[in-house]
Design a protein around this motif. Structure first.
Motif, short mmCIF file in Angstrom:
data_model
loop_
_atom_site.label_atom_id
_atom_site.label_comp_id
_atom_site.label_asym_id
_atom_site.label_seq_id
_atom_site.Cartn_x
_atom_site.Cartn_y
_atom_site.Cartn_z
N GLU A 1 0.62 -1.21 -0.06
CA GLU A 1 0.10 0.08 0.05
C GLU A 1 0.86 1.14 0.09
O GLU A 1 0.75 2.19 0.82
CB GLU A 1 -0.83 0.20 1.36
N SER B 1 -0.31 -5.34 4.39
CA SER B 1 -1.19 -6.04 4.18
C SER B 1 -0.94 -7.20 3.67
O SER B 1 0.12 -7.42 2.86
CB SER B 1 -2.09 -5.11 3.12
N GLN C 1 -2.59 -8.89 1.28
CA GLN C 1 -3.21 -9.03 0.08
C GLN C 1 -2.71 -9.79 -0.90
O GLN C 1 -3.23 -10.71 -1.74
CB GLN C 1 -3.92 -7.76 -0.34
N ARG D 1 1.79 -0.16 9.68
CA ARG D 1 1.93 1.11 8.68
C ARG D 1 2.79 2.37 9.57
O ARG D 1 2.10 2.52 10.79
CB ARG D 1 0.38 1.64 8.33
N GLU E 1 2.42 5.14 10.08
CA GLU E 1 1.58 6.49 9.47
C GLU E 1 2.10 7.61 10.35
O GLU E 1 2.45 7.62 11.58
CB GLU E 1 0.04 6.26 10.18
N HIS F 1 -5.90 5.99 13.33
CA HIS F 1 -4.60 5.53 13.03
C HIS F 1 -3.92 4.77 14.10
O HIS F 1 -3.66 5.44 15.09
CB HIS F 1 -3.89 6.54 12.17
N LEU F 2 -3.59 3.48 13.85
CA LEU F 2 -2.57 2.79 14.59
C LEU F 2 -1.51 2.46 13.74
O LEU F 2 -1.61 2.51 12.46
CB LEU F 2 -3.24 1.65 15.23
N PHE G 1 -2.01 -2.63 13.55
CA PHE G 1 -3.67 -3.17 13.79
C PHE G 1 -3.70 -4.31 12.89
O PHE G 1 -3.05 -4.78 12.22
CB PHE G 1 -4.36 -2.02 12.88
N GLU H 1 -8.50 -10.17 5.67
CA GLU H 1 -8.63 -9.76 4.02
C GLU H 1 -9.04 -11.17 3.21
O GLU H 1 -8.12 -12.09 3.04
CB GLU H 1 -7.16 -9.66 3.55
N TYR I 1 -2.28 -2.44 -8.01
CA TYR I 1 -2.95 -3.64 -8.27
C TYR I 1 -4.41 -3.66 -8.75
O TYR I 1 -4.89 -4.73 -9.11
CB TYR I 1 -2.73 -4.41 -7.14
N GLU J 1 -14.10 5.04 6.93
CA GLU J 1 -13.71 4.10 6.05
C GLU J 1 -13.29 2.79 7.20
O GLU J 1 -12.32 2.95 8.03
CB GLU J 1 -12.36 4.09 5.30
N ILE J 2 -14.09 1.72 6.98
CA ILE J 2 -13.62 0.50 7.69
C ILE J 2 -13.21 -0.57 6.76
O ILE J 2 -12.26 -1.49 7.25
CB ILE J 2 -14.98 0.00 8.69
N ILE J 3 -13.64 -0.60 5.68
CA ILE J 3 -13.23 -1.42 4.49
C ILE J 3 -12.58 -0.74 3.25
O ILE J 3 -12.91 0.30 2.93
CB ILE J 3 -14.27 -2.45 3.94
N ARG K 1 -8.80 -7.13 -8.80
CA ARG K 1 -7.77 -6.99 -9.29
C ARG K 1 -7.25 -7.14 -10.51
O ARG K 1 -7.95 -7.65 -11.27
CB ARG K 1 -6.76 -8.06 -8.40
N GLY L 1 -10.18 -5.51 2.55
CA GLY L 1 -9.53 -5.59 3.89
C GLY L 1 -10.34 -4.73 4.90
O GLY L 1 -10.83 -3.70 4.55
N GLY M 1 -10.57 -3.34 8.96
CA GLY M 1 -9.53 -2.99 9.83
C GLY M 1 -10.43 -3.54 11.17
O GLY M 1 -11.53 -2.85 10.99
O1 NSS Z 1 -5.20 0.17 3.02
S1 NSS Z 1 -6.73 -0.43 2.88
O2 NSS Z 1 -7.59 0.53 2.58
N1 NSS Z 1 -6.60 -1.55 2.00
C1 NSS Z 1 -5.61 -2.39 1.86
O3 NSS Z 1 -4.79 -2.48 2.54
C2 NSS Z 1 -6.19 -3.71 0.79
N2 NSS Z 1 -4.69 -4.39 0.51
C3 NSS Z 1 -7.17 -4.52 1.36
C4 NSS Z 1 -7.43 -5.68 0.53
O4 NSS Z 1 -7.99 -5.54 -0.51
N3 NSS Z 1 -7.24 -6.69 0.89
O5 NSS Z 1 -6.86 -0.75 4.50
C5 NSS Z 1 -7.93 -1.65 4.74
C6 NSS Z 1 -8.40 -1.32 5.99
C7 NSS Z 1 -8.81 0.24 6.14
O6 NSS Z 1 -10.14 0.37 5.49
C8 NSS Z 1 -9.13 0.38 7.35
O7 NSS Z 1 -10.06 -0.22 8.22
C9 NSS Z 1 -7.60 -0.32 8.14
O8 NSS Z 1 -7.24 -1.34 7.08
N4 NSS Z 1 -6.64 0.61 8.22
C10 NSS Z 1 -6.24 1.02 9.52
N5 NSS Z 1 -6.64 0.75 10.64
C11 NSS Z 1 -5.83 1.34 11.67
N6 NSS Z 1 -4.93 2.17 11.62
C12 NSS Z 1 -4.32 2.35 10.31
N7 NSS Z 1 -3.10 3.18 10.16
C13 NSS Z 1 -5.09 1.83 9.25
N8 NSS Z 1 -4.73 1.88 7.87
C14 NSS Z 1 -5.72 1.09 7.34
#
Ligand code: NSS
Length: 431
Positions: free
Chosen positions: A164, A185, A187, A208, A210, A217-218, A221, A225, A330, A354-356, A361, A400, A402
């Motif tokens: 990412e 991730s 993924q 991350r 971040e 943000h953590l 986390f 997926e 991707y 945003e949660i998802i 792909r 994904g 979170g």
């Molecule tokens: O960056 S995302 O939007 N998407 C992905 O990582 C894809 N590779 C997932 C996939 O399609 N398999 O992150 C997905 C979710 C996002 O919606 C948040 O709910 C959570 O992950 N997320 C976080 N949660 C807490 N802290 C941080 N920093 C954070 N970043 C993403």
């Protein structure tokens, strides 16, 4: 004497039992002492009547400090007014360990004071309730996929490349092999899993670096997926919707007591039922503009934008078809409009955002090579990933979720740091 957990006391009314726990609260009035004991499964009031226990035990009940560990024998008495529906009539009271002055008191403590003592803070009623809800959400997630034929597929945590974007990568040196990175991730590995096993889910910690100091943000986390061969974006959105409904309704069903401790308005969760609204990125931008929000078309949404968009609905909203420019390499482009990615985000209501994040792909070899170059990514580390487009490529999709953001929303917490036993943020790696 039989050791009984407080959550099961109801089944032992009239019996004499042993409970083992910690002193949560105490008060006395003359010949009576009331000690609330917690054991991690619940809290029960233990009543010590002067004549019923040896004198030195009665005295020790007077001096016992908060969070001292205790072993108590007594008979279980039904009491409809008591929190768990019963009380203990104490026969023996034994202090196993006298606690020093406990630093956390009912008075207001600052957030940092509590986070520095997170190892103790998790004993509180509220934190206990949150961690139990988290446990149930994790179990609901696993049950959902297990019951639908998905195979759990564990992706590595030490990886050779970014997924990412490169700006949030944690780097570590890896013997003679140069750098390794903590996974952002699972993924890409999940895609290999889907082409091997059909439908899989990766569930593990992700990282991350971040720089953002926000309440969502953590730096460490947990993400679940799912990845499915032969799914297009619509199938992906259908699955995400069914999944969230299941997780929320299961948690409501199993943890209403804990949600009450958290003073959660349950009606806001009861209405999380399919179908969820689905809007395109363009429609989402129109909502922002209609509400007078300044927003440049083509950007990704910030937290305030997400709050405004999701605030229009009483259940999660799925936003799909984002400008490809702001999304990952991707993602497949929309054949009807090549400027858009076949991406979707799910935004939770009540300002949680945003949660998802998910997408269909890119499954064409040449196109994917072009994207890797456009994103200035090193092609050599992606050769194995390109193999998935060399040997029996198929349309496939995934997303994904979170975990901590989901727990924060379901519990309606102000900050994501209370959703995980030991949070990691840009400002904190202790305890
Ligand atoms: O960056 S995302 O939007 N998407 C992905 O990582 C894809 N590779 C997932 C996939 O399609 N398999 O992150 C997905 C979710 C996002 O919606 C948040 O709910 C959570 O992950 N997320 C976080 N949660 C807490 N802290 C941080 N920093 C954070 N970043 C993403």
């Amino acid at each position: 004497m039989k050791h009984v957990y407080i959550e099961h006391l109801q089944d032992h009314i009239g019996e004499t039992v042993t409970i083992k726990g910690w002193v949560f609260h105490r008060r006395s009035s003359g010949k009576l002492k009331f000690i609330e004991v917690r054991d991690g499964t619940g809290i029960v009031q233990c009543v010590i009547f002067k004549g019923n226990v040896p004198e030195e035990q009665f005295q020790s009940a007077d001096n016992v400090s908060l969070e001292s560990s205790v072993i108590i024998e007594g008979s279980v008495r039904e009491d409809k007014r008591a929190p768990g529906g019963c009380e203990i009539d104490v026969q023996t009271f034994h202090v196993h360990h006298h606690a020093e002055d406990y630093p956390i008191t009912p008075k207001e403590h600052g957030e940092d004071f509590l986070l520095d003592r997170r190892h103790l803070w998790i004993r509180s009623k509220r934190q206990n309730a949150i961690l139990r809800v988290r446990h149930t959400i994790v179990k609901a997630i696993r049950d959902f996929f297990d019951e639908r034929g998905f195979v759990l597929f564990d992706a590595p945590i030490l990886t050779p490349n970014a997924v990412e974007g490169t700006s949030t990568l944690f780097e570590t040196s890896y013997f003679d092999l140069g750098s390794a990175y903590l996974t952002q991730s699972g993924q890409l590995y999940g895609e290999a899993g889907a082409l091997a096993l059909g439908k899989i889910y990766v569930f593990g910690p992700t990282f991350r670096a971040e720089k953002s100091k926000t309440r969502r943000h953590l730096t460490e986390f947990w993400m679940v997926e799912p990845e499915m061969a032969w799914y297009d974006l619509n199938d992906d959105m259908d699955l995400a919707e069914e999944f969230i409904e299941y997780v929320v309704q299961t948690t409501l069903d199993k943890r209403s007591g804990e949600l009450e401790v958290l003073e959660r308005d349950l009606s806001k969760l009861e209405c999380i039922q399919r179908p969820f609204p689905r809007i395109s990125y363009d429609e989402a931008v129109a909502i922002l503009h209609k509400h007078g929000k300044e927003f440049d078309y083509g950007n990704d949404f910030g937290a305030p934008d997400e709050t405004l968009i999701s605030g229009q609905f009483d259940r999660p909203v799925i936003v799909h078809r984002y400008p490809a420019e702001v999304k990952a390499f991707y993602m497949k482009r929309d054949p009807e409009d090549e400027t858009k990615a076949l991406a979707m985000d799910m935004l939770a209501p009540e300002g949680y955002g945003e949660i998802i994040g998910g997408s269909q792909r890119e499954d064409d070899y040449d196109t994917l090579v072009r994207r890797i170059r456009e994103h200035n990514l090193p092609q050599d580390v992606f050769e194995w990933y390109l193999d998935l487009r060399r040997y029996g490529s198929v349309p496939h999709s995934g997303f994904g979720l979170g975990l901590e953001r989901t727990v924060a929303w379901i519990c309606k917490l102000d900050h994501i740091r209370e959703t995980i036993p030991f949070p990691r943020t840009i400002k904190r790696k202790n305890p």
